[in-house]
Design a protein around this motif. Structure first.
Motif, PDB file in Angstrom:
ATOM      1  N   TRP A  65    -103.693  19.097  47.111  1.00 10.70           N
ATOM      2  CA  TRP A  65    -104.813  18.976  46.180  1.00 10.70           C
ATOM      3  C   TRP A  65    -105.948  19.898  46.568  1.00 10.70           C
ATOM      4  CZ3 TRP A  65    -109.083  17.370  48.899  1.00 10.70           C
ATOM      5  CH2 TRP A  65    -108.884  16.573  50.024  1.00 10.70           C
ATOM      6  N   GLU A  66    -106.811  20.133  45.591  1.00 12.59           N
ATOM      7  CA  GLU A  66    -108.091  20.807  45.802  1.00 12.59           C
ATOM      8  C   GLU A  66    -109.109  20.060  44.952  1.00 12.59           C
ATOM      9  OE1 GLU A  66    -110.326  25.121  45.568  1.00 12.59           O
ATOM     10  OE2 GLU A  66    -108.540  24.803  44.341  1.00 12.59           O
ATOM     11  N   THR A  67    -110.225  19.712  45.556  1.00  7.87           N
ATOM     12  CA  THR A  67    -111.301  19.025  44.861  1.00  7.87           C
ATOM     13  C   THR A  67    -112.524  19.930  44.881  1.00  7.87           C
ATOM     14  OG1 THR A  67    -110.439  16.866  45.495  1.00  7.87           O
ATOM     15  CG2 THR A  67    -112.743  16.959  44.869  1.00  7.87           C
TER      16      THR A  67
ATOM     17  N   THR B  83    -114.557  18.831  39.605  1.00  7.17           N
ATOM     18  CA  THR B  83    -113.666  17.685  39.502  1.00  7.17           C
ATOM     19  C   THR B  83    -114.488  16.464  39.067  1.00  7.17           C
ATOM     20  OG1 THR B  83    -112.313  18.600  41.297  1.00  7.17           O
ATOM     21  CG2 THR B  83    -112.007  16.265  40.792  1.00  7.17           C
TER      22      THR B  83
ATOM     23  N   THR C  68    -104.175  12.472  47.146  1.00  7.59           N
ATOM     24  CA  THR C  68    -104.462  13.085  45.839  1.00  7.59           C
ATOM     25  C   THR C  68    -105.787  13.833  45.778  1.00  7.59           C
ATOM     26  OG1 THR C  68    -105.607  11.128  44.993  1.00  7.59           O
ATOM     27  CG2 THR C  68    -103.199  11.222  44.700  1.00  7.59           C
ATOM     28  N   GLY C  69    -106.704  13.565  46.700  1.00  3.59           N
ATOM     29  CA  GLY C  69    -108.033  14.157  46.650  1.00  3.59           C
ATOM     30  C   GLY C  69    -108.972  13.445  45.696  1.00  3.59           C
TER      31      GLY C  69
END
Length: 173
Positions: A68-70, A74, A121-122
């Motif tokens: 994931w990337e937040t 987001t 999941t972030g």
């Protein structure tokens, strides 16, 4: 070169963590709950972002290794600023595997906040604001663990020189 201007990209610190989370299986057919070796980091001064990579099989790393990337774009993460310190990880008293990070400088609100993210999941589990001081941000989070290695608290400093203590010992996620 006198006209050189440095451009920041992914210059935040990296950290390593072991966790038991839902992650891609080895053959790439789906997700399974398993032990995973993770690399977590931030883009530092380059952007307002934190991320997690699955590094369990380092010779097989590819696009599916990105968990994931937040970013500040987001949902519910607008106060994420430039994270300049390591992402802390662990399991809470309620059994959630989490990533914990201070929001850093230049979040949309200008206030200091602690972010607790789902490690798999972030997704934002909780944002804890410190106070209403502006031109602020929270950095350098360090977590406190009980004898069973569960997260029970955290300490972090802000840009105004305050040190904050967070009680994270609740059994309620």
């Amino acid at each position: 070169d006198p006209s050189y201007q440095h451009k920041y990209f992914v210059d935040g610190p990296l950290s390593e963590s072991d966790a038991y989370i839902a992650a891609p299986d080895r053959i790439g057919a789906g997700f399974t709950t398993r032990g995973a070796n993770l690399v977590l980091g931030s883009t530092g001064a380059g952007a307002r972002s934190v991320f997690a990579l699955d590094a369990t099989w380092p010779l097989e790393m590819g696009a599916r290794s990105i968990l994931w990337e937040t970013t500040h774009l987001t949902a519910n993460m607008a106060n994420l600023g430039h994270v300049m310190s390591q992402v802390e990880t662990g399991i809470t008293a309620s059994g959630n595997w989490v990533a914990i990070v201070g929001n850093g400088p230049y979040g949309n609100s200008g206030k200091a906040s602690l972010f607790i993210l789902d490690l798999a999941t972030g997704a934002l589990l909780k944002e804890i604001a410190t106070n209403d001081e502006l031109a602020n941000g929270l950095g350098g989070v360090r977590i406190v663990r009980d004898p069973n290695s569960r997260i029970i608290g955290a300490y972090a400093g802000d840009l105004q020189g305050n040190v904050w203590r967070f009680n994270l010992a609740s059994m309620n996620s």
